[in-house]
Structure formats: structure tokens, C-alpha cells
Design an enzyme around this catalytic site. Structure first.
Site, PDB file in Angstrom:
ATOM      1  N   HIS A 119       0.861  -1.175   0.000  1.00 44.81           N
ATOM      2  CA  HIS A 119       0.000   0.000   0.000  1.00 44.81           C
ATOM      3  C   HIS A 119       0.901   1.230   0.000  1.00 44.81           C
ATOM      4  O   HIS A 119       2.021   1.177   0.523  1.00 44.81           O
ATOM      5  CB  HIS A 119      -0.835  -0.047   1.286  1.00 44.81           C
ATOM      6  CG  HIS A 119      -1.896   0.994   1.395  1.00 44.81           C
ATOM      7  ND1 HIS A 119      -1.627   2.281   1.781  1.00 44.81           N
ATOM      8  CD2 HIS A 119      -3.238   0.927   1.201  1.00 44.81           C
ATOM      9  CE1 HIS A 119      -2.762   2.971   1.823  1.00 44.81           C
ATOM     10  NE2 HIS A 119      -3.754   2.169   1.471  1.00 44.81           N
ATOM     11  N   ASP A 196       3.130  -4.539   8.030  1.00 42.16           N
ATOM     12  CA  ASP A 196       1.928  -3.734   7.856  1.00 42.16           C
ATOM     13  C   ASP A 196       0.762  -4.699   8.034  1.00 42.16           C
ATOM     14  O   ASP A 196       0.471  -5.505   7.149  1.00 42.16           O
ATOM     15  CB  ASP A 196       1.931  -3.103   6.464  1.00 42.16           C
ATOM     16  CG  ASP A 196       0.622  -2.368   6.167  1.00 42.16           C
ATOM     17  OD1 ASP A 196      -0.348  -2.519   6.938  1.00 42.16           O
ATOM     18  OD2 ASP A 196       0.578  -1.653   5.149  1.00 42.16           O
ATOM     19  N   GLN A 199      -4.530  -4.987   7.020  1.00 44.96           N
ATOM     20  CA  GLN A 199      -5.567  -5.908   6.523  1.00 44.96           C
ATOM     21  C   GLN A 199      -5.584  -7.220   7.301  1.00 44.96           C
ATOM     22  O   GLN A 199      -6.559  -7.967   7.233  1.00 44.96           O
ATOM     23  CB  GLN A 199      -5.351  -6.212   5.033  1.00 44.96           C
ATOM     24  CG  GLN A 199      -5.506  -5.005   4.118  1.00 44.96           C
ATOM     25  CD  GLN A 199      -6.916  -4.440   4.107  1.00 44.96           C
ATOM     26  OE1 GLN A 199      -7.896  -5.130   4.419  1.00 44.96           O
ATOM     27  NE2 GLN A 199      -7.045  -3.169   3.760  1.00 44.96           N
ATOM     28  N   LYS A 222     -10.130  -0.437  10.728  1.00 46.50           N
ATOM     29  CA  LYS A 222     -10.278  -1.614   9.865  1.00 46.50           C
ATOM     30  C   LYS A 222     -10.557  -2.874  10.681  1.00 46.50           C
ATOM     31  O   LYS A 222     -10.689  -3.958  10.137  1.00 46.50           O
ATOM     32  CB  LYS A 222      -9.021  -1.816   9.015  1.00 46.50           C
ATOM     33  CG  LYS A 222      -8.837  -0.722   7.955  1.00 46.50           C
ATOM     34  CD  LYS A 222      -7.616  -0.998   7.120  1.00 46.50           C
ATOM     35  CE  LYS A 222      -7.097   0.235   6.417  1.00 46.50           C
ATOM     36  NZ  LYS A 222      -7.805   0.560   5.174  1.00 46.50           N
ATOM     37  N   CYS A 365      -4.733   2.616  -3.707  1.00 45.66           N
ATOM     38  CA  CYS A 365      -3.505   3.096  -3.066  1.00 45.66           C
ATOM     39  C   CYS A 365      -2.344   2.128  -3.242  1.00 45.66           C
ATOM     40  O   CYS A 365      -1.548   1.922  -2.327  1.00 45.66           O
ATOM     41  CB  CYS A 365      -3.719   3.369  -1.581  1.00 45.66           C
ATOM     42  SG  CYS A 365      -4.837   4.719  -1.289  1.00 45.66           S
TER      43      CYS A 365
HETATM   44  N1  PMP Z   1      -1.685  -0.614   4.646  1.00 46.48           N
HETATM   45  C1  PMP Z   1      -2.641  -1.382   4.095  1.00 46.48           C
HETATM   46  C2  PMP Z   1      -2.306  -2.775   3.638  1.00 46.48           C
HETATM   47  C3  PMP Z   1      -3.935  -0.871   3.986  1.00 46.48           C
HETATM   48  O1  PMP Z   1      -4.891  -1.623   3.429  1.00 46.48           O
HETATM   49  C4  PMP Z   1      -4.216   0.433   4.446  1.00 46.48           C
HETATM   50  C5  PMP Z   1      -5.599   1.042   4.324  1.00 46.48           C
HETATM   51  N2  PMP Z   1      -6.222   0.857   3.077  1.00 46.48           N
HETATM   52  C6  PMP Z   1      -3.186   1.177   5.008  1.00 46.48           C
HETATM   53  C7  PMP Z   1      -1.935   0.604   5.104  1.00 46.48           C
HETATM   54  C8  PMP Z   1      -3.390   2.565   5.520  1.00 46.48           C
HETATM   55  O2  PMP Z   1      -4.217   2.561   6.639  1.00 46.48           O
HETATM   56  P1  PMP Z   1      -4.792   3.923   7.233  1.00 46.48           P
HETATM   57  O3  PMP Z   1      -5.412   4.663   6.083  1.00 46.48           O
HETATM   58  O4  PMP Z   1      -5.790   3.492   8.243  1.00 46.48           O
HETATM   59  O5  PMP Z   1      -3.652   4.679   7.826  1.00 46.48           O
END
Ligand code: PMP
Length: 407
Positions: A119, A196, A199, A222, A365
Site C-alpha cells: 500500500h 503492515d 488488513q 479496519k 492506493c
Molecule cells: N496498509 C494497508 C495494507 C492498507 O490496506 C491500508 C488502508 N487501506 C493502510 C496501510 C493505511 O491505513 P490507514 O489509512 O488506516 O492509515
């Protein structure tokens, strides 16, 4: 049977009372919140609202103790010690914190290993660091079926490697990476690993000690918790060694005109007023997840993903990202991204929305991954514990119709 469980769960979510027909399949972006979480947050504001850590009066002590209780709950939830848990605004802030703080210890020519499926939150902070300090980024590539090519890892690891930062589960493909293997390889080369877990945290119980991760980042929103709260876990050894990121109140033990002495961990990394009520809500979400059967919920969502793939794989022109016809899927979360030939993903999402099905459409993203897969944008279904098999069949039906009506 499983769907009955999901229907019972649904009743705990006020949003599904407001919109009974809603088929919410954008859980990868954010999950809905059970009443318990909303009540916990409201209860904090109603009965314990005061700033933390500086108060001598009873209400302030109560606020502090609820905030620290929340930290303890999350720490237990991931098998960590409270002082190893830093509250942040979310995964993004957690990774930025580390990129700044850990980045201070690096010098030009040092290397960080990422993967092609990260991401942006786990790419851009490292790119910013790379341009600040002359650091080189290397990427673990993926195969066409969306699985990391870990055979390359020994070639990427070298004496200049300082960190591996990798997602546990891809937010586009749903692939569950073999992070245990990555951590073992990294550690045998003396390299720490950041996971990270944005998910992963909603779909599998994570024990940071069993995983032997050095750093883990995730978001409250999440995992059925509130917005505006997340966590950076770091081993005590690392957190004590690293310099603070943001400066301000609470992160110091002493300040003079010439300088300051940082507070102890984790406060050293929590400058200013933290997201107190959100931490309370996140802790409630963690308790809720454990109460419904955390692993069972994740397995169930994976099954929904597999069911959707089975139901739609024969639709002409439909491509499931990271799935190769004829190849068995690797371990995957309930995340399915699709493209429909001749139809823009935004048009597909708008069509689905008319049928009360919510999907995210775009690059999710993860531009580098989209480029690697040769797609501009895709529509992503991501399941939560409250989704049902019936909903999956409805989605499959609507996708069949979309193929006929949109082309
Ligand atoms: N890493 C991953 C794998 C994600 O799916 C996301 C959110 N889509 C993020 C980081 C970023 O998370 P946040 O927007 O809550 O900071």
C-alpha cells in the site's frame, strides 16, 4: 450455518438497521462499527472526559486509567507488553513514525526492502526517507498469481540492508504473505522487520512474539473500531534505542531552554494529547473481535472470497486479480479485486451501487502493484464478518448482469 452467524452479528451493527438492504463489501477500506464500540466511545465522553497524564483530580485520573487500560487490552490482544504499544492515528502514521525515527539511525547507501504489493502507506514514507538520506529501496517481486517471489529474498539481503517492511495481507489481492519465512530470513541476516498488519488484524489473531516481528502497524477503523486511532508495536529494545518522532508535551521527562530529555517508552513516541476516546473504542473492538472468534471470522471471510471467485470466474471478460485460471489460490483473505473488459471500474462500481453493493474502484492506493498487474483500476470486494453467502450470490448475479448491460 456460517451465514446464520453473520446475520446474528449484523444485528449488532446500527448501520445495518439504518440500511437493511446494504451489501457492505468495502471492509478493506473500513469496517462498520458494532454498537458496543460506539457505546464505549460515547461512555468515555459522557463519564470520563478529561485530558490524560497530567491531572491530579479524580476525573483526569479516571481518563488516564481508561486510556492505559485500553493500551493494556490492545497489548494483550497482540501478545505484547503495554510499553511496546504506541497509539498513533492509524497505520499510515505508525509507518511514518517509524520511517522518521528509525530513519534517523540510517546513512547514505543503507538499504530497505519492500515488496511490489505494498500500500502507498508502506512505500511513500520510505521513498521520502530515501530522498532525505540517500537510502536505496529494493522490492521483492510478485509472480502473476499475486504471490511474493521469496526465492529472490537472499539476493536482495546484503550487508547494507537495514529493514524489511512488508504487508501481511495485500489490500488488493488478499494474498496472505509468508511473513514468518521473511522474518526468519531477515533475522538470520540480523535485519529487523516491520509488518503492515492493516488488513491482517481484522482477520487473524496476531501474536507479535510468536511472529517474532520487530515492528507491527495497524489501524483501529479496519478492525471494527473507531477512526483516528492505530498502533505501532515495537520491541522494547528497539523503542528504547530509537529517537522520538514528534516533539511536544508528554513525550519528554524534562525540558530546558537548551534541550530536553525524552520520556520513557511508550510515552516518548506520543507527543501531545492522544486520541483517548478512540483508544477506548479500539480496545472495545479488540474485545469484540476476540468474543466472536477472531480466527473463525477470518476463515469465514476467506470462504466468502473463495465462493465469490468460484461464482464469477466464468463470466466472460472478467479478470480476478492475482488468480490464474487452473492454479490453486494460495492463502488469501476475503478480498477479491476484479476488472471487466471494456468497462471502467468506476462504471462498474456505480452500477453495483445502484444495487446497494458497495465496492471500492481505483488503484486502491497501490499504484506500483496496479502497474505490475497491467491494470489501470479495478473494483474490489472485501468481506467482513457480517457478510453472508446470500450476499455473495447476489453480487455474482449482479456481476453477470453488469457484463450484459454495461458492454
Ligand atoms: N496498509 C494497508 C495494507 C492498507 O490496506 C491500508 C488502508 N487501506 C493502510 C496501510 C493505511 O491505513 P490507514 O489509512 O488506516 O492509515
Amino acid at each position: 450455518e456460517n451465514s446464520k452467524f453473520a446475520k446474528a452479528l449484523k444485528a449488532e451493527f446500527p448501520i445495518f438497521h439504518a440500511y437493511p438492504d446494504l451489501i457492505y463489501t468495502d471492509n478493506g477500506a473500513t469496517t462498520q462499527k458494532p454498537a458496543r464500540v460506539l457505546v464505549a466511545e460515547q461512555d468515555f465522553y459522557t463519564r470520563s472526559c478529561a485530558n490524560v497524564h497530567r491531572a491530579i483530580y479524580t476525573l483526569g485520573e479516571e481518563a488516564t486509567s481508561r486510556y492505559e487500560e485500553a493500551r493494556k487490552t490492545i497489548a494483550e490482544f497482540i501478545g505484547a507488553k503495554p510499553e511496546e504499544c504506541i497509539f498513533t492515528r492509524g497505520t499510515t502514521e505508525a509507518i511514518n513514525l517509524l520511517a522518521h525515527s528509525f530513519g534517523e539511525t540510517l546513512s547514505a547507501g543503507d538499504e530497505i526492502i519492500l515488496t511490489e504489493m505494498e500500500h502507498h502507506a508502506n512505500i511513500v514514507p520510505w521513498q521520502q526517507l530515501a530522498s532525505r538520506r540517500g537510502i536505496k529501496l529494493r522490492y521483492i517481486p510478485i509472480y502473476d498469481d499475486g504471490i511474493l517471489n521469496l526465492d529472490i529474498l537472499p539476493q536482495l539481503l546484503n550487508r547494507r540492508t537495514k529493514l524489511i517492511a512488508v504487508t501481511m495481507i495485500s489490500n488488493v489481492l488478499g494474498t496472505r504473505n509468508h511473513v514468518e519465512h521473511i522474518i526468519a530470513q531477515a533475522h538470520s541476516a540480523g535485519v529487523p522487520v516491520l509488518l503492515d498488519a492493516a488488513q491482517a488484524i481484522p482477520v487473524e489473531p496476531i501474536n507479535v512474539k510468536e511472529l517474532d516481528a520487530d515492528f507491527v502497524a495497524f489501524s483501529g477503523h479496519k478492525m471494527y473500531g473507531p477512526f483516528g486511532i492505530g498502533l505501532l508495536y515495537g520491541t522494547r529494545k528497539w523503542l528504547e534505542a530509537l529517537p522520538p518522532f514528534m516533539g511536544g508535551g508528554d513525550m519528554i521527562s524534562e525540558v530546558g531552554l537548551e534541550g530536553f530529555t525524552p520520556n520513557e517508552v511508550p510515552y516518548k513516541f506520543e507527543a501531545g494529547t492522544p486520541p483517548i476516546a478512540q483508544a477506548v473504542g479500539m480496545a472495545e473492538a479488540a474485545r469484540w473481535l476476540s468474543s466472536i472468534g477472531h480466527q473463525a471470522a477470518g476463515n469465514y471471510e476467506s470462504e466468502l472470497g473463495q465462493l465469490l471467485i468460484d461464482e464469477i470466474s466464468l463470466i466472460p471478460g472478467l479478470r480476478i486479480l492475482g488468480a490464474q485460471p487452473g492454479f490453486p489460490l494460495g492463502p488469501r483473505a476475503g478480498i477479491v479485486s476484479v476488472t471487466l473488459e471494456g468497462v471502467h471500474a468506476h462504471d462498474l462500481a456505480a452500477y453495483l451501487n445502484r444495487h446497494k453493493i458497495t465496492v471500492r474502484a481505483g488503484h486502491h492506493c497501490a499504484h506500483p502493484l496496479a502497474q505490475r498487474l497491467g491494470v489501470v483500476s479495478s473494483a474490489r470486494f472485501s468481506f467482513g464478518a457480517y457478510n453472508t453467502r446470500e450476499e455473495v450470490f447476489t453480487i455474482a448475479e449482479i456481476l453477470q448482469k453488469a457484463h450484459k448491460e454495461l458492454l
